[in-house]
Motif scaffolding. Structure first.
Motif, PDB file in Angstrom:
ATOM      1  N   VAL A  53       0.840  -1.208   0.000  1.00 53.25           N
ATOM      2  CA  VAL A  53       0.000   0.000   0.000  1.00 53.25           C
ATOM      3  C   VAL A  53       0.871   1.253   0.000  1.00 53.25           C
ATOM      4  O   VAL A  53       0.631   2.202  -0.752  1.00 53.25           O
ATOM      5  CB  VAL A  53      -0.945  -0.009   1.215  1.00 53.25           C
ATOM      6  CG1 VAL A  53      -1.717   1.311   1.317  1.00 53.25           C
ATOM      7  CG2 VAL A  53      -1.905  -1.192   1.125  1.00 53.25           C
ATOM      8  N   LYS A  54       1.899   1.228   0.821  1.00 54.09           N
ATOM      9  CA  LYS A  54       2.805   2.381   0.900  1.00 54.09           C
ATOM     10  C   LYS A  54       3.529   2.617  -0.422  1.00 54.09           C
ATOM     11  O   LYS A  54       3.681   3.758  -0.880  1.00 54.09           O
ATOM     12  CB  LYS A  54       3.823   2.151   2.022  1.00 54.09           C
ATOM     13  CG  LYS A  54       4.838   3.276   2.198  1.00 54.09           C
ATOM     14  CD  LYS A  54       5.793   2.940   3.328  1.00 54.09           C
ATOM     15  CE  LYS A  54       6.862   4.013   3.491  1.00 54.09           C
ATOM     16  NZ  LYS A  54       7.827   3.652   4.577  1.00 54.09           N
ATOM     17  N   THR A  55       3.958   1.534  -1.058  1.00 42.58           N
ATOM     18  CA  THR A  55       4.674   1.651  -2.328  1.00 42.58           C
ATOM     19  C   THR A  55       3.781   2.235  -3.414  1.00 42.58           C
ATOM     20  O   THR A  55       4.212   3.080  -4.204  1.00 42.58           O
ATOM     21  CB  THR A  55       5.206   0.277  -2.766  1.00 42.58           C
ATOM     22  OG1 THR A  55       6.130  -0.210  -1.780  1.00 42.58           O
ATOM     23  CG2 THR A  55       5.916   0.371  -4.109  1.00 42.58           C
ATOM     24  N   ILE A  56       2.526   1.783  -3.470  1.00 44.29           N
ATOM     25  CA  ILE A  56       1.595   2.335  -4.453  1.00 44.29           C
ATOM     26  C   ILE A  56       1.413   3.830  -4.230  1.00 44.29           C
ATOM     27  O   ILE A  56       1.481   4.632  -5.171  1.00 44.29           O
ATOM     28  CB  ILE A  56       0.237   1.607  -4.393  1.00 44.29           C
ATOM     29  CG1 ILE A  56       0.392   0.158  -4.849  1.00 44.29           C
ATOM     30  CG2 ILE A  56      -0.797   2.319  -5.250  1.00 44.29           C
ATOM     31  CD1 ILE A  56      -0.867  -0.670  -4.698  1.00 44.29           C
ATOM     32  N   ARG A  57       1.196   4.209  -2.984  1.00 39.34           N
ATOM     33  CA  ARG A  57       0.961   5.626  -2.677  1.00 39.34           C
ATOM     34  C   ARG A  57       2.156   6.502  -3.044  1.00 39.34           C
ATOM     35  O   ARG A  57       1.985   7.581  -3.622  1.00 39.34           O
ATOM     36  CB  ARG A  57       0.661   5.784  -1.185  1.00 39.34           C
ATOM     37  CG  ARG A  57      -0.722   5.314  -0.767  1.00 39.34           C
ATOM     38  CD  ARG A  57      -0.866   5.376   0.731  1.00 39.34           C
ATOM     39  NE  ARG A  57      -2.191   4.944   1.175  1.00 39.34           N
ATOM     40  CZ  ARG A  57      -2.488   4.659   2.435  1.00 39.34           C
ATOM     41  NH1 ARG A  57      -1.559   4.744   3.381  1.00 39.34           N
ATOM     42  NH2 ARG A  57      -3.721   4.284   2.748  1.00 39.34           N
ATOM     43  N   LYS A 131     -15.077  11.007  -9.418  1.00 35.76           N
ATOM     44  CA  LYS A 131     -13.641  10.827  -9.196  1.00 35.76           C
ATOM     45  C   LYS A 131     -13.307   9.368  -9.485  1.00 35.76           C
ATOM     46  O   LYS A 131     -14.189   8.531  -9.633  1.00 35.76           O
ATOM     47  CB  LYS A 131     -13.253  11.192  -7.764  1.00 35.76           C
ATOM     48  CG  LYS A 131     -13.667  12.589  -7.339  1.00 35.76           C
ATOM     49  CD  LYS A 131     -12.974  13.656  -8.162  1.00 35.76           C
ATOM     50  CE  LYS A 131     -13.361  15.053  -7.678  1.00 35.76           C
ATOM     51  NZ  LYS A 131     -12.750  16.107  -8.523  1.00 35.76           N
ATOM     52  N   GLY A 132     -12.014   9.081  -9.553  1.00 35.56           N
ATOM     53  CA  GLY A 132     -11.677   7.690  -9.797  1.00 35.56           C
ATOM     54  C   GLY A 132     -10.208   7.438  -9.992  1.00 35.56           C
ATOM     55  O   GLY A 132      -9.357   8.270  -9.645  1.00 35.56           O
ATOM     56  N   LEU A 133      -9.921   6.263 -10.544  1.00 42.68           N
ATOM     57  CA  LEU A 133      -8.548   5.808 -10.786  1.00 42.68           C
ATOM     58  C   LEU A 133      -8.452   5.314 -12.224  1.00 42.68           C
ATOM     59  O   LEU A 133      -9.251   4.486 -12.662  1.00 42.68           O
ATOM     60  CB  LEU A 133      -8.195   4.677  -9.827  1.00 42.68           C
ATOM     61  CG  LEU A 133      -6.898   3.905 -10.093  1.00 42.68           C
ATOM     62  CD1 LEU A 133      -5.679   4.817  -9.926  1.00 42.68           C
ATOM     63  CD2 LEU A 133      -6.785   2.698  -9.154  1.00 42.68           C
ATOM     64  N   LEU A 134      -7.469   5.831 -12.952  1.00 46.57           N
ATOM     65  CA  LEU A 134      -7.197   5.411 -14.324  1.00 46.57           C
ATOM     66  C   LEU A 134      -5.872   4.655 -14.348  1.00 46.57           C
ATOM     67  O   LEU A 134      -4.836   5.211 -13.980  1.00 46.57           O
ATOM     68  CB  LEU A 134      -7.129   6.615 -15.256  1.00 46.57           C
ATOM     69  CG  LEU A 134      -8.394   7.473 -15.320  1.00 46.57           C
ATOM     70  CD1 LEU A 134      -8.126   8.751 -16.099  1.00 46.57           C
ATOM     71  CD2 LEU A 134      -9.544   6.693 -15.958  1.00 46.57           C
ATOM     72  N   SER A 222      -5.303  -3.764  -3.645  1.00 50.72           N
ATOM     73  CA  SER A 222      -4.189  -2.959  -3.140  1.00 50.72           C
ATOM     74  C   SER A 222      -4.330  -1.496  -3.548  1.00 50.72           C
ATOM     75  O   SER A 222      -4.039  -0.589  -2.764  1.00 50.72           O
ATOM     76  CB  SER A 222      -2.861  -3.521  -3.664  1.00 50.72           C
ATOM     77  OG  SER A 222      -2.683  -4.859  -3.270  1.00 50.72           O
ATOM     78  N   TYR A 223      -4.785  -1.257  -4.782  1.00 51.66           N
ATOM     79  CA  TYR A 223      -5.026   0.126  -5.209  1.00 51.66           C
ATOM     80  C   TYR A 223      -6.070   0.792  -4.320  1.00 51.66           C
ATOM     81  O   TYR A 223      -5.918   1.948  -3.911  1.00 51.66           O
ATOM     82  CB  TYR A 223      -5.527   0.166  -6.652  1.00 51.66           C
ATOM     83  CG  TYR A 223      -4.557  -0.271  -7.705  1.00 51.66           C
ATOM     84  CD1 TYR A 223      -3.586   0.600  -8.203  1.00 51.66           C
ATOM     85  CD2 TYR A 223      -4.620  -1.539  -8.254  1.00 51.66           C
ATOM     86  CE1 TYR A 223      -2.711   0.209  -9.210  1.00 51.66           C
ATOM     87  CE2 TYR A 223      -3.755  -1.947  -9.256  1.00 51.66           C
ATOM     88  CZ  TYR A 223      -2.800  -1.066  -9.724  1.00 51.66           C
ATOM     89  OH  TYR A 223      -1.942  -1.461 -10.730  1.00 51.66           O
ATOM     90  N   LEU A 224      -7.144   0.060  -4.045  1.00 52.30           N
ATOM     91  CA  LEU A 224      -8.230   0.637  -3.253  1.00 52.30           C
ATOM     92  C   LEU A 224      -7.787   0.920  -1.827  1.00 52.30           C
ATOM     93  O   LEU A 224      -8.178   1.943  -1.240  1.00 52.30           O
ATOM     94  CB  LEU A 224      -9.430  -0.301  -3.273  1.00 52.30           C
ATOM     95  CG  LEU A 224     -10.082  -0.484  -4.646  1.00 52.30           C
ATOM     96  CD1 LEU A 224     -11.233  -1.475  -4.579  1.00 52.30           C
ATOM     97  CD2 LEU A 224     -10.573   0.849  -5.195  1.00 52.30           C
ATOM     98  N   LEU A 225      -6.956   0.044  -1.269  1.00 50.05           N
ATOM     99  CA  LEU A 225      -6.413   0.309   0.061  1.00 50.05           C
ATOM    100  C   LEU A 225      -5.542   1.563   0.043  1.00 50.05           C
ATOM    101  O   LEU A 225      -5.586   2.376   0.974  1.00 50.05           O
ATOM    102  CB  LEU A 225      -5.595  -0.892   0.540  1.00 50.05           C
ATOM    103  CG  LEU A 225      -6.388  -2.118   0.998  1.00 50.05           C
ATOM    104  CD1 LEU A 225      -5.454  -3.304   1.206  1.00 50.05           C
ATOM    105  CD2 LEU A 225      -7.152  -1.815   2.282  1.00 50.05           C
ATOM    106  N   ALA A 226      -4.765   1.734  -1.011  1.00 48.11           N
ATOM    107  CA  ALA A 226      -3.901   2.913  -1.126  1.00 48.11           C
ATOM    108  C   ALA A 226      -4.708   4.200  -1.229  1.00 48.11           C
ATOM    109  O   ALA A 226      -4.263   5.268  -0.791  1.00 48.11           O
ATOM    110  CB  ALA A 226      -2.977   2.777  -2.335  1.00 48.11           C
ATOM    111  N   LEU A 227      -5.916   4.100  -1.789  1.00 49.49           N
ATOM    112  CA  LEU A 227      -6.774   5.276  -1.950  1.00 49.49           C
ATOM    113  C   LEU A 227      -7.826   5.387  -0.854  1.00 49.49           C
ATOM    114  O   LEU A 227      -8.659   6.307  -0.882  1.00 49.49           O
ATOM    115  CB  LEU A 227      -7.475   5.210  -3.310  1.00 49.49           C
ATOM    116  CG  LEU A 227      -6.569   5.331  -4.539  1.00 49.49           C
ATOM    117  CD1 LEU A 227      -7.361   5.038  -5.810  1.00 49.49           C
ATOM    118  CD2 LEU A 227      -5.940   6.717  -4.612  1.00 49.49           C
TER     119      LEU A 227
END
Length: 340
Positions: A53-57, A131-134, A222-227
């Protein structure tokens, strides 16, 4: 120097190294395997790990732009008749029916290209304030995506089809000559080298220049946890072959997704044409995880709605029965182009 003293020094240094890694990674299990977090992302690594999660962020998310959108295609006559084919009209039709009165939702689009051409989420963002993630794996596509200045998070990665992060090799197609009028169709055919798509005869391969890139992939969770997001209103999956495997590894006890737009081909197909028919096994699987098939078109595109969602209780006009819209499709495209 006694042997016990040397052993003691070694133990002290190893302990110091582990303590340092625990401090940096926040996870003792990871520390035991080494301090190089980016290196560890190549292999099994739990999707909800603090370090993932930290790495994605820190390394794999670009914040939404605060500048005006930088859209260009409505001014390019070459795209006026072709841009909204290849599934766009099918998905856009249902987006309007499902969400025309729903403002400020959240979307994920995997296979975002440049954020404008064939985008299944641009309308939601522009007209409804979503809003969202691309997510876009191709590094060249991603540069254009950043340039479009979307109001969404961006990530130059890919969604892992496993329960852990991993790396993947992508084959990227690029127009070799001015053979066709829509060069972005080449870029839309970037694909992983370990999927069945790489064995299937493509429409553009004979006319394309091919390059390769190693891309970091993460599980969707993992993306969703990061966001800090657990509920998704609209998920668009068009990743050239791994869509079903991605869905299989979504932890449904922690994530809610209302609507899924999925491009899915039969995995046993020898050609793309053979793979476009309705895959009943895939539909049955989706039914077993509580999703209802709303529609499927002739280009391997599926729309699913969560069975218990309010959308599933509505009377929905079928895409295939929308005679007026079909007869006036060019007018619709032109009107949409003027709006954006």
């Amino acid at each position: 120097m006694s042997r016990s003293f040397v052993v003691g020094i070694r133990i002290f240094l190893i302990t110091l190294l582990l303590v340092t890694c625990v401090y940096e990674l926040g996870d003792f299990k990871l520390a035991k395997n080494g301090c190089d977090a980016e290196q560890r992302l190549k292999g099994p690594f739990e999707m909800d790990s603090q370090q993932v999660v930290k790495t994605i962020r820190l390394n794999h998310l670009t914040a939404p732009s605060s500048l005006p959108l930088n859209l260009t295609r409505q001014n390019d006559i070459r795209y006026s008749n072709n841009q909204y084919e290849y599934g766009w009209k099918f998905f856009h039709f249902y987006s309007q029916q499902f969400f025309s009165e729903h403002r400020h939702g959240f979307f994920i689009e995997a296979g975002a290209l440049d954020g404008e051409f064939l985008s299944n989420t641009l309308w939601l963002e522009q007209h409804l304030g979503w809003k969202g993630l691309l997510i876009e794996a191709d590094p060249i596509n991603f540069k254009y995506l950043v340039w479009k200045r979307r109001k969404a998070w961006l990530s130059n990665t890919c969604i892992s089809e496993k329960e852990y992060p991993k790396e993947a090799v992508f084959e990227m197609l690029q127009e070799r000559s001015e053979t066709f009028a829509v060069p972005w169709l080449y870029r839309a055919n970037s694909r992983r080298t370990d999927t069945f798509f790489i064995k299937v005869e493509g429409d553009f391969l004979d006319f394309s220049a091919v390059s390769y890139s190693i891309v970091q992939c993460f599980p969707l969770a993992s993306y969703l946890l990061a966001l800090n997001v657990s509920s998704v209103d609209y998920l668009s999956l068009d990743v050239q072959g791994n869509e079903w495997d991605i869905i299989k590894n979504i932890p449904w006890d922690r994530i809610s997704i209302r609507v899924m737009a999925v491009e899915h081909y039969h995995h046993n197909a020898k050609t793309l044409r053979e793979g476009k028919g309705l895959d009943e096994e895939f539909v049955d699987y989706m039914k077993n995880i509580n999703y209802t098939l709303v529609d499927h078109d002739d280009d391997a595109n599926y729309i699913f709605v969560l069975k218990d969602d309010v959308i599933a209780t509505r009377t929905i006009t079928s895409y295939k029965d929308r005679n007026t819209m079909v007869n006036n499709s060019l007018i619709e495209v032109e009107n949409y182009s003027r709006k954006i």
